[in-house]
Scaffold this motif. Structure first.
Motif, PDB file in Angstrom:
ATOM      1  N   LYS A  93       0.836  -1.203   0.000  1.00  0.00           N
ATOM      2  CA  LYS A  93       0.000   0.000   0.000  1.00  0.00           C
ATOM      3  C   LYS A  93       0.872   1.255   0.000  1.00  0.00           C
ATOM      4  CE  LYS A  93      -3.741   2.093   2.649  1.00  0.00           C
ATOM      5  NZ  LYS A  93      -4.544   1.978   3.879  1.00  0.00           N
ATOM      6  N   ARG A  96       2.707   1.603  -3.473  1.00  0.00           N
ATOM      7  CA  ARG A  96       1.829   2.135  -4.536  1.00  0.00           C
ATOM      8  C   ARG A  96       1.606   3.630  -4.363  1.00  0.00           C
ATOM      9  NH1 ARG A  96      -2.690  -0.649  -3.413  1.00  0.00           N
ATOM     10  NH2 ARG A  96      -1.805  -2.662  -2.922  1.00  0.00           N
ATOM     11  N   LYS A  97       1.363   4.052  -3.129  1.00  0.00           N
ATOM     12  CA  LYS A  97       1.127   5.468  -2.839  1.00  0.00           C
ATOM     13  C   LYS A  97       2.366   6.303  -3.195  1.00  0.00           C
ATOM     14  CE  LYS A  97      -0.494   8.389   0.928  1.00  0.00           C
ATOM     15  NZ  LYS A  97      -0.850   8.435   2.351  1.00  0.00           N
ATOM     16  N   GLU A  99       4.820   5.467  -5.280  1.00  0.00           N
ATOM     17  CA  GLU A  99       5.092   5.418  -6.712  1.00  0.00           C
ATOM     18  C   GLU A  99       4.212   6.400  -7.474  1.00  0.00           C
ATOM     19  OE1 GLU A  99       6.097   2.079 -10.075  1.00  0.00           O
ATOM     20  OE2 GLU A  99       4.831   1.506  -8.401  1.00  0.00           O
ATOM     21  N   ASN A 100       2.943   6.496  -7.083  1.00  0.00           N
ATOM     22  CA  ASN A 100       2.043   7.445  -7.745  1.00  0.00           C
ATOM     23  C   ASN A 100       2.468   8.887  -7.505  1.00  0.00           C
ATOM     24  OD1 ASN A 100       0.458   5.419  -8.812  1.00  0.00           O
ATOM     25  ND2 ASN A 100      -0.961   5.414  -7.078  1.00  0.00           N
ATOM     26  N   LYS A 101       2.837   9.208  -6.284  1.00  0.00           N
ATOM     27  CA  LYS A 101       3.216  10.584  -5.968  1.00  0.00           C
ATOM     28  C   LYS A 101       4.595  10.949  -6.520  1.00  0.00           C
ATOM     29  CE  LYS A 101       0.247  11.306  -2.058  1.00  0.00           C
ATOM     30  NZ  LYS A 101       0.126  11.813  -0.705  1.00  0.00           N
ATOM     31  N   GLN A 103       5.783  10.219  -9.331  1.00  0.00           N
ATOM     32  CA  GLN A 103       5.728  10.486 -10.766  1.00  0.00           C
ATOM     33  C   GLN A 103       5.397  11.937 -11.081  1.00  0.00           C
ATOM     34  OE1 GLN A 103       2.988   7.547 -12.204  1.00  0.00           O
ATOM     35  NE2 GLN A 103       4.509   5.916 -12.133  1.00  0.00           N
ATOM     36  N   GLU A 104       5.013  12.709 -10.057  1.00  0.00           N
ATOM     37  CA  GLU A 104       4.735  14.129 -10.266  1.00  0.00           C
ATOM     38  C   GLU A 104       6.021  14.862 -10.628  1.00  0.00           C
ATOM     39  OE1 GLU A 104       2.815  15.967  -6.944  1.00  0.00           O
ATOM     40  OE2 GLU A 104       1.426  14.299  -6.698  1.00  0.00           O
TER      41      GLU A 104
END
Length: 155
Positions: A93, A96-97, A99-101, A103-104
Motif C-alpha cells: 500500500k 503504490r502510494k 510510486e504514484n506521488k 511520478q509528479e
C-alpha cells in the motif's frame, strides 16, 4: 569485550542534514533495508554517508542508490561493496502510494535518516520531497538567524 561495546554505538542515528536544506519534505516513511552481514556491522559503527542518496522504483520495488556504507574493518574477503544498490522494504500500500506521488514533476524520494530499531534492525527514514528554490533557502536561513538571536537575547 568492553572495547567492542565502546566501539559500537548504542544509539545509531545518522541524519542527512543537507537534505532538509535542499528539499521540502511532503511525507515521511520508515522503511527496512535489505543488508549483507558486514553492512549492518558498519552501520552500527556509524559509517554511513547518504548525502547523495536517492530512491528509484524498479519493477514495482523501491531501491536506494548512492548510499555509501563503508567496508567493515574486520571483514574478510566476504566484505560488501560500499555503493551497492539496496532494496527498501515497505508494504504494498505504501509502495503504490509513493510510486504514484513520485511520478509528479519535481518530486523525488530521498533518505533522511538511518537508525537501528528497538529489535536491532537497520531502518531508513525516507521522505517524499520537492526541491527548494533559492528564495526558499534564503527564507530558511533568515528564520534560523532570527531564532538564534531570540535564543541569545533570552526571549
Amino acid at each position: 569485550m568492553a572495547k567492542e561495546k565502546e566501539r559500537i554505538k548504542k544509539h545509531v542515528n545518522i541524519v542527512n542534514r543537507r537534505a532538509s536544506f535542499e528539499y521540502a519534505f511532503l511525507e515521511k516513511y520508515t522503511a527496512g533495508v535489505m543488508l549483507r552481514g558486514t553492512e549492518i556491522k558498519s552501520i552500527r559503527e556509524g559509517k554511513v554517508n547518504m548525502q547523495d542518496g536517492y530512491c528509484v522504483f524498479q519493477n514495482g520495488e523501491l531501491y536506494l542508490h548512492n548510499m555509501h556504507i563503508s567496508t567493515y574493518t574486520e571483514g574478510t574477503h566476504y566484505n560488501h561493496e560500499p555503493m551497492r544498490v539496496r532494496k527498501l522494504l515497505l508494504n504494498k500500500k505504501e509502495l503504490r502510494k509513493l510510486e504514484n506521488k513520485a511520478q509528479e514533476q519535481g518530486v523525488t524520494i530521498i533518505p533522511i535518516r538511518v537508525f537501528i530499531s528497538d529489535r536491532g534492525f537497520a531502518k531508513v527514514e525516507i521522505a517524499l520531497a520537492r526541491g527548494k528554490k533559492l528564495y526558499d533557502k534564503r527564507e530558511d536561513i533568515k528564520a534560523r538567524d532570527v531564532k538564534r538571536e531570540m535564543d541569545r537575547s533570552g526571549y
